[in-house]
Scaffold this motif. Structure first.
Motif, PDB file in Angstrom:
ATOM      1  N   PRO A 351      54.276  75.337  55.617  1.00 53.20           N
ATOM      2  CA  PRO A 351      54.626  74.144  54.633  1.00 53.20           C
ATOM      3  C   PRO A 351      56.125  74.268  53.459  1.00 53.20           C
ATOM      4  O   PRO A 351      56.700  73.652  53.287  1.00 53.20           O
ATOM      5  CB  PRO A 351      53.310  74.290  53.690  1.00 53.20           C
ATOM      6  CG  PRO A 351      51.854  75.086  54.585  1.00 53.20           C
ATOM      7  CD  PRO A 351      52.746  75.512  55.363  1.00 53.20           C
ATOM      8  N   ARG A 352      56.407  75.616  53.879  1.00 53.94           N
ATOM      9  CA  ARG A 352      57.684  76.235  53.372  1.00 53.94           C
ATOM     10  C   ARG A 352      58.922  75.654  54.162  1.00 53.94           C
ATOM     11  O   ARG A 352      59.917  75.704  53.868  1.00 53.94           O
ATOM     12  CB  ARG A 352      57.659  77.603  53.713  1.00 53.94           C
ATOM     13  CG  ARG A 352      57.084  78.234  53.246  1.00 53.94           C
ATOM     14  CD  ARG A 352      56.853  80.374  53.405  1.00 53.94           C
ATOM     15  NE  ARG A 352      55.989  80.422  54.302  1.00 53.94           N
ATOM     16  CZ  ARG A 352      56.432  81.662  54.726  1.00 53.94           C
ATOM     17  NH1 ARG A 352      56.279  82.954  54.438  1.00 53.94           N
ATOM     18  NH2 ARG A 352      55.855  81.317  55.935  1.00 53.94           N
ATOM     19  N   THR A 354      58.477  72.770  55.436  1.00 53.21           N
ATOM     20  CA  THR A 354      58.547  70.761  54.839  1.00 53.21           C
ATOM     21  C   THR A 354      59.333  70.849  53.604  1.00 53.21           C
ATOM     22  O   THR A 354      60.243  70.357  53.825  1.00 53.21           O
ATOM     23  CB  THR A 354      56.377  71.173  54.860  1.00 53.21           C
ATOM     24  OG1 THR A 354      56.699  71.287  56.065  1.00 53.21           O
ATOM     25  CG2 THR A 354      57.217  69.834  54.832  1.00 53.21           C
ATOM     26  N   GLU A 355      59.234  72.621  52.749  1.00 47.94           N
ATOM     27  CA  GLU A 355      59.383  72.478  51.639  1.00 47.94           C
ATOM     28  C   GLU A 355      60.728  72.852  51.296  1.00 47.94           C
ATOM     29  O   GLU A 355      61.556  71.841  50.861  1.00 47.94           O
ATOM     30  CB  GLU A 355      58.502  73.654  50.312  1.00 47.94           C
ATOM     31  CG  GLU A 355      59.200  72.756  48.945  1.00 47.94           C
ATOM     32  CD  GLU A 355      58.381  71.479  48.320  1.00 47.94           C
ATOM     33  OE1 GLU A 355      59.670  70.926  47.722  1.00 47.94           O
ATOM     34  OE2 GLU A 355      58.125  71.351  48.606  1.00 47.94           O
ATOM     35  N   GLU A 370      55.422  61.242  52.344  1.00 46.52           N
ATOM     36  CA  GLU A 370      54.983  62.615  52.839  1.00 46.52           C
ATOM     37  C   GLU A 370      52.688  62.537  53.359  1.00 46.52           C
ATOM     38  O   GLU A 370      51.860  62.556  51.884  1.00 46.52           O
ATOM     39  CB  GLU A 370      54.940  63.781  51.235  1.00 46.52           C
ATOM     40  CG  GLU A 370      55.995  63.769  51.764  1.00 46.52           C
ATOM     41  CD  GLU A 370      56.901  64.174  49.638  1.00 46.52           C
ATOM     42  OE1 GLU A 370      56.095  65.191  49.838  1.00 46.52           O
ATOM     43  OE2 GLU A 370      57.534  63.984  49.560  1.00 46.52           O
ATOM     44  N   SER A 372      50.978  65.426  54.316  1.00 43.61           N
ATOM     45  CA  SER A 372      50.497  66.361  54.427  1.00 43.61           C
ATOM     46  C   SER A 372      51.322  67.193  53.701  1.00 43.61           C
ATOM     47  O   SER A 372      52.645  66.914  53.779  1.00 43.61           O
ATOM     48  CB  SER A 372      49.768  66.846  55.389  1.00 43.61           C
ATOM     49  OG  SER A 372      50.206  66.983  56.521  1.00 43.61           O
ATOM     50  N   ASP A 373      51.032  68.995  53.664  1.00 39.61           N
ATOM     51  CA  ASP A 373      52.464  69.915  53.485  1.00 39.61           C
ATOM     52  C   ASP A 373      53.048  70.308  54.937  1.00 39.61           C
ATOM     53  O   ASP A 373      53.673  71.161  54.757  1.00 39.61           O
ATOM     54  CB  ASP A 373      51.899  70.423  52.338  1.00 39.61           C
ATOM     55  CG  ASP A 373      50.313  71.689  53.458  1.00 39.61           C
ATOM     56  OD1 ASP A 373      50.305  71.212  54.622  1.00 39.61           O
ATOM     57  OD2 ASP A 373      50.218  72.293  52.798  1.00 39.61           O
ATOM     58  N   THR A 374      52.465  69.710  55.743  1.00 37.24           N
ATOM     59  CA  THR A 374      53.456  70.190  57.257  1.00 37.24           C
ATOM     60  C   THR A 374      53.773  68.713  58.025  1.00 37.24           C
ATOM     61  O   THR A 374      54.062  68.535  59.276  1.00 37.24           O
ATOM     62  CB  THR A 374      52.544  71.006  58.020  1.00 37.24           C
ATOM     63  OG1 THR A 374      51.093  70.021  58.643  1.00 37.24           O
ATOM     64  CG2 THR A 374      52.016  71.892  57.423  1.00 37.24           C
TER      65      THR A 374
END
Length: 401
Positions: A351-352, A354-355, A370, A372-374
């Motif tokens: 996820p980091r 992605t952000e 978007e 998901s977080d990945t």
């Protein structure tokens, strides 16, 4: 002048005479621009190996469009509407060619919602602008069989028809060939054939486009043309009927309806044809309302409320209760499945990541959604930009094609 009004037409026993009728297209051709977009969206459109339209697709598309008369000039009567409409949709940048597929550009839905009078003026101006340019590109989007018109020829045809209070098409053609080819200074018989072909092509294009766009009214079988109400509105700003007459539509409980064109405004008739299947026209329109036709009306950018309002204004008995219920049900929660080829999936291991990546590309019209977080969905045309952003962040890119 006598011969202009009373020309001698040859009698041919080998040609079947067209029936006596009067035709004007109103906003039908504009509606077919929208219907073809819907057809391409729902059915797809694939070209042959020679990058030409397939005969089967031309017939399929014709069945999805309102039948429009193109018999003004016999040499163009066998054209399919899709051959005329695709170059026009290209002028609005609504279609493109990817490999052998004709594809729609995103946000074409906004085009479907456009008001017909405003769309007509925009289409007319875009054709004029394109006619003055050298057109290049994919053959399927070029007006090869019906070249775009130029304003001087439109004005010439308009002036002749109006000054004579209507003209036979053959007389108009003869008059223009005489004045623009034979009577010009320096005319030579040896140059007649080429000059005739060039001028005839320009006249035919101007007249057919005017007819398709509803600006002409034609009496068959002799092809006597007048300027229609829509033509007078377009060129002289004469007002169109704002409201239809109550009783213009006869609506039955089984969804069949009859519409009397003389009692309806062009805008109301345009809306009615968006929602109902046209079964027959013989002085009056015979329509059928079905689940598919009503859903198509909504897909064409209209609301069921506007259609119900039309029926209430134009019928004497209102909408039968059972049919009113069906109209609401048919138009609610359309079973739409969206398949989009212009987007790709982007996944990250953490996820980091992605952000961090979003920090570089957010706000640049790159991310479609978007997930998901990945996981992100990005536009296919923006893949290179995303790869460059990832490399700046020292990420390792794995591109799978």
């Amino acid at each position: 002048n006598y011969l202009k009004k009373n020309p001698l037409f040859p009698v041919r026993s080998d040609v079947k005479e067209l029936t006596e009728r009067t035709i004007e297209n109103g906003f039908d051709f504009l509606l077919n621009l929208k219907k073809l977009l819907l057809f391409i969206s729902n059915k797809g459109l694939t070209l042959s190996q020679s990058e030409k339209l397939r005969q089967a697709d031309m017939k399929r598309s014709e069945a999805a469009l309102i039948d429009i008369d193109i018999n003004l000039f016999s040499e163009k009567s066998q054209m399919h509407q899709i051959e005329i409409i695709l170059p026009l949709l290209r002028l609005f940048e609504l279609v493109d060619l990817r490999e052998e597929n004709v594809v729609l550009i995103e946000n074409y839905e906004e085009f479907l919602k456009r008001e017909p009078s405003e769309l007509l003026r925009d289409l007319f101006n875009r054709i004029l602008e394109a006619a003055d340019k050298r057109m290049v590109g994919d053959e399927v989007f070029l007006p090869l069989d019906l070249p775009f018109f130029k304003m001087p020829m439109i004005e010439t045809c308009m002036k002749l028809i109006e000054n004579n209070e209507g003209m036979y098409v053959k007389v108009l053609l003869a008059e223009l060939i005489r004045s623009r080819v034979i009577m010009i200074p320096g005319f030579k018989v040896s140059n007649f054939k080429n000059a005739y072909i060039e001028q005839r092509s320009m006249i035919v294009s101007a007249m057919i486009y005017m007819y398709l766009m509803g600006m002409l009214r034609v009496d068959y079988p002799k092809r006597f043309v007048y300027i229609s109400k829509l033509g007078r509105h377009f060129f002289h700003n004469e007002a169109l009927e704002a409201e239809s007459v109550q009783g213009a539509v006869i609506l039955n409980a089984d969804g069949t309806l009859v519409a009397i064109p003389e009692k309806m405004s062009l805008h109301d008739l345009h809306l009615l044809k968006s929602f109902a299947d046209l079964k027959e026209f013989d002085n009056v329109y015979n329509f059928q309302l079905t689940k598919e036709s009503v859903q198509n009306g909504v897909m064409l950018g209209n609301t069921i409320e506007s259609f119900k309002s039309l029926l209430l204004r134009t019928t004497r008995s209102g909408i039968p209760q059972a049919l009113d219920f069906n109209l609401t049900e048919w138009s609610r929660d359309l079973p739409i499945v969206i398949i989009e080829e212009s987007i790709v999936l982007l996944e990250t291991a953490d996820p980091r990541l992605t952000e961090a990546l979003l920090g570089q590309i957010r706000g640049k019209k790159i991310v479609k959604k978007e997930i998901s977080d990945t996981a992100l969905v990005i536009f296919k045309s923006k893949v290179q930009e995303v790869m460059e952003a990832a490399e700046k962040l020292e990420m390792i890119v794995k591109l799978i094609r």
